[in-house]
Design an enzyme around this catalytic site. Structure first.
Site, PDB file in Angstrom:
ATOM      1  CB  CYS A  58      -0.931   0.032   1.223  1.00  0.00           C
ATOM      2  SG  CYS A  58      -1.649  -1.568   1.653  1.00  0.00           S
ATOM      3  CB  CYS A  61      -0.514   3.924  -4.212  1.00  0.00           C
ATOM      4  SG  CYS A  61      -0.121   3.064  -5.741  1.00  0.00           S
ATOM      5  CG  HIS A  62      -2.604   4.573  -0.198  1.00  0.00           C
ATOM      6  ND1 HIS A  62      -3.741   5.279  -0.513  1.00  0.00           N
ATOM      7  CD2 HIS A  62      -2.757   3.349  -0.773  1.00  0.00           C
ATOM      8  CE1 HIS A  62      -4.552   4.503  -1.235  1.00  0.00           C
ATOM      9  NE2 HIS A  62      -3.970   3.335  -1.411  1.00  0.00           N
ATOM     10  CG  MET A  99      -7.810   0.366  -4.537  1.00  0.00           C
ATOM     11  SD  MET A  99      -7.048   0.787  -3.001  1.00  0.00           S
ATOM     12  CE  MET A  99      -7.198  -0.799  -2.173  1.00  0.00           C
ATOM     13  CG  HIS A 335       4.969   7.434 -10.736  1.00  0.00           C
ATOM     14  ND1 HIS A 335       5.086   6.967  -9.456  1.00  0.00           N
ATOM     15  CD2 HIS A 335       4.975   6.341 -11.525  1.00  0.00           C
ATOM     16  CE1 HIS A 335       5.167   5.638  -9.467  1.00  0.00           C
ATOM     17  NE2 HIS A 335       5.105   5.240 -10.718  1.00  0.00           N
ATOM     18  CG  HIS A 377       2.471   4.300 -15.104  1.00  0.00           C
ATOM     19  ND1 HIS A 377       3.452   3.550 -15.698  1.00  0.00           N
ATOM     20  CD2 HIS A 377       2.668   4.173 -13.769  1.00  0.00           C
ATOM     21  CE1 HIS A 377       4.207   2.992 -14.748  1.00  0.00           C
ATOM     22  NE2 HIS A 377       3.748   3.349 -13.572  1.00  0.00           N
TER      23      HIS A 377
END
Ligand code: DHE
Length: 553
Positions: A58, A61-62, A99, A335, A377
């Site tokens: 997790c 991403c978080h 998600m 990113h 992406h």
């Protein structure tokens, strides 16, 4: 105030476990014992286990502090409102917001524990400074004991360094014979490989921050140096400007939020620079993680992209004692990205803002912020000359079923520069990587994050000579003929060989299922070879030495 070292001592056994553990995660749970919210509690064992899952699945991403980035903020103020049942459902089945579902990866108990864990206050992991890095540094084969010329007969330019994600290894595969030359133990859930300017050294970074240096000149290429550059990391690159070839390396960390500059041929850490600071909105952020790093060939500079702040750093390594950095304001949350064909402009996804930021590295300025469809992406993206719009760079999207083409030639095609000139429909959202090669007439796009098995196992191939034609959709899993299974064998990360005539695609299955690398002839798009091996566990990224060394994509 207590120093970092004192703090380490205070957490005693926990840090020992952290330093020696293959996975950093257990350290999280042991480093602190905050008073849990009354509604959400876990036993110390369950807390440990949930912390580990959170870190592995997790945090990317978080965020470690759960403030949100590509994924939403998971601070208790938000999660407690959703409650245990709803959180369990979201973790199990994913959301329309992008998600992914975890019901095929995590057990029901794990899902339950993580749902509780994220309602509790986040824990702050320890720092990782110069002393820790020095203590972790292993100069396994000192430079004077290394060969002075290539001692093997491999065609090094066409060797592929292949991530075996869940094995914590890379496989070096001979691109000519398709034989596995060696498997090299590296960091946990190893992420990417990059090449030194000379093409001699491969730098491999694990998610646990362990950086491994492989010398391709050895009779059997092996790790000659190691250094733990952080506790959670994704990126590495080297100095490529004339006069600095192989001199320095740089590794970026997610935790602690910082980058470290090292000696290129030994990994001895030289300088640690924190990336904590203020976002483009003017707010302080405690966890601005280092996302992609790329090495300029026109200046002694690295482009270092800071995810949470949306700031792009041009780090001048010509004098690292008096480090000069240009800070370029772009958009959150940065990113991955790559060069345009001229290698003057760097295009990077500000993925949660649905934008591509374009940096002019010659001028040291932001050239543009380009709006795109949801969650671009690019990987490194793909460059080609469009029949109508001239030179373009392509990115796929996690959240939309298109490949976006952006004009990249302000000198000769100014009307198209930094504009979305076309969107090519793909076989589905969930794309991670697009790829072409200067010698190829094809553009390849994967969709491994798509929830539909058939789509995730397939790639789309576009004819660059006629983009009005629909792409050919090739089901790579069916083509490879691996045993049928319910689990998805994700077709991921197309990568060309040195000559630009073959495309290698990973079939990324579960840890205990057969995976493979599927090689296709680029021109005919027909199967050439399926590379399998019992030890080919979860292959994902593949880095051709020549293409990675020279940023060919
Ligand atoms: Fe990656 C590149 C971060 C998940 C395969 N990945 C990158 C980069 C970053 C990043 C910042 C750019 C590095 C650079 O260029 O310096 N990746 C993250 C994450 O935070 C994320 C979303 C979640 C996590 O917890 O790690 C994540 N990445 C994955 C995967 O699950 C992938 C598909 C499989 C794997 O091996 O883990 C994956 N990432 C890759 C690959 C690249 C990459 C193959 C390099 C692409 C290239 O062609 O250069």
């Amino acid at each position: 105030m207590r120093s970092t070292t004192q703090r380490y001592r205070a957490i005693g056994v926990a840090l020992g476990a952290l330093l020696t553990s293959a996975a950093f995660a257990p350290g999280y749970a042991q480093t602190a014992a905050p008073a849990p919210a009354p509604a959400a509690t876990l036993s110390p064992e369950a807390m440990d286990a949930a912390g580990k899952v959170y870190f592995q699945r997790c945090a990317g991403c978080h965020g470690v502090l759960r403030k949100g980035a590509t994924g939403k903020s998971l601070e208790p103020a938000n999660t407690a409102k959703l409650g245990q049942d709803r959180l369990e459902k979201i973790i199990a089945f994913g959301t329309d917001g992008g998600m992914v579902n975890f019901d095929d990866i995590l057990t029901k108990d794990e899902i339950k524990q993580v749902a509780t864990y994220i309602q509790m206050p986040p824990q702050t992991p320890p720092e990782w400074g110069m002393k820790d890095m020095m203590a972790s540094w292993k100069n396994i084969v000192p430079v004077d004991k290394r060969p002075t010329k290539q001692m093997n007969k491999f065609n090094l330019k066409n060797v592929f360094s292949v991530t075996l994600r869940d094995a914590g290894e890379v496989a070096l595969i001979d691109g000519d014979t398709k034989e596995i030359l060696s498997r090299v133990k590296t960091g946990y859930a190893v992420h990417i490989s990059r090449l030194s300017a000379s093409g001699r050294y491969v730098y491999v970074i694990g998610r646990d921050g362990l950086l491994s240096l492989i010398d391709l000149w050895m009779e059997k290429p092996q790790v000659v140096a190691e250094m733990k550059s952080g506790l959670d990391a994704r990126s590495v690159d080297t100095s490529k400007f004339k006069g600095f070839e192989d001199k320095y390396a740089i590794a970026g960390s997610y935790w602690p939020p910082q980058y470290v500059i090292m000696e290129g041929d030994t990994l001895k850490p030289l300088k640690v620079v924190s990336t904590r600071g203020v976002t483009v909105d003017g707010e302080y952020h405690p966890e601005p993680r280092v996302a992609s790093i790329v090495s300029s060939m026109i200046k002694p500079e690295w482009v270092v992209n800071i995810k949470e702040t949306g700031q792009i750093l041009l780090v001048d390594y010509s004098d690292i004692k008096n480090l000069k950095t240009t800070t370029i304001e772009s958009a959150k949350f940065l990113h991955d990205g790559g060069w345009d064909a001229s290698k003057r402009y760097f295009l990077v996804a500000a993925n949660a803002s649905n934008k591509i930021a374009v940096v002019d590295t010659k001028e040291g300025k932001l050239a543009a912020l380009v709006d795109t469809k949801k969650i671009p992406h690019p990987g490194r993206g793909a460059n080609f000359v469009h029949p109508k719009f001239g030179p373009v760079w392509a990115t796929g999207h996690l959240g939309a079923d298109v490949v976006t083409l952006i004009g990249t030639d302000p000198a000769k095609n100014p009307q198209h520069a930094w504009k979305v000139v076309e969107e090519l429909k793909t076989h589905g959202a969930g794309n991670l990587f697009v790829k072409t090669h200067p010698k190829s007439k094809n553009l390849w796009a994967d969709a491994p994050q798509n929830p539909e098995k058939d789509i995730a196992e397939s790639v789309a191939v576009y004819d660059l000579g006629d983009l009005t034609k629909k792409p050919e959709i090739i089901n790579i899993a069916k083509l490879a003929g691996l045993p049928e299974s319910k689990a998805i064998k994700r077709a991921v990360h197309p990568e060309y060989d040195e000559s630009g005539t073959e495309v290698w695609i990973s079939l990324w299955a579960g840890k205990t299922e057969p995976s493979a690398i599927v090689v296709l002839d680029d021109k005919t798009r027909k199967l050439k070879k399926v590379i399998t091996d019992p030890k080919m566990i979860t292959p994902t990224g593949k880095f051709n030495v020549h293409n990675t060394q020279h940023d060919i994509y």
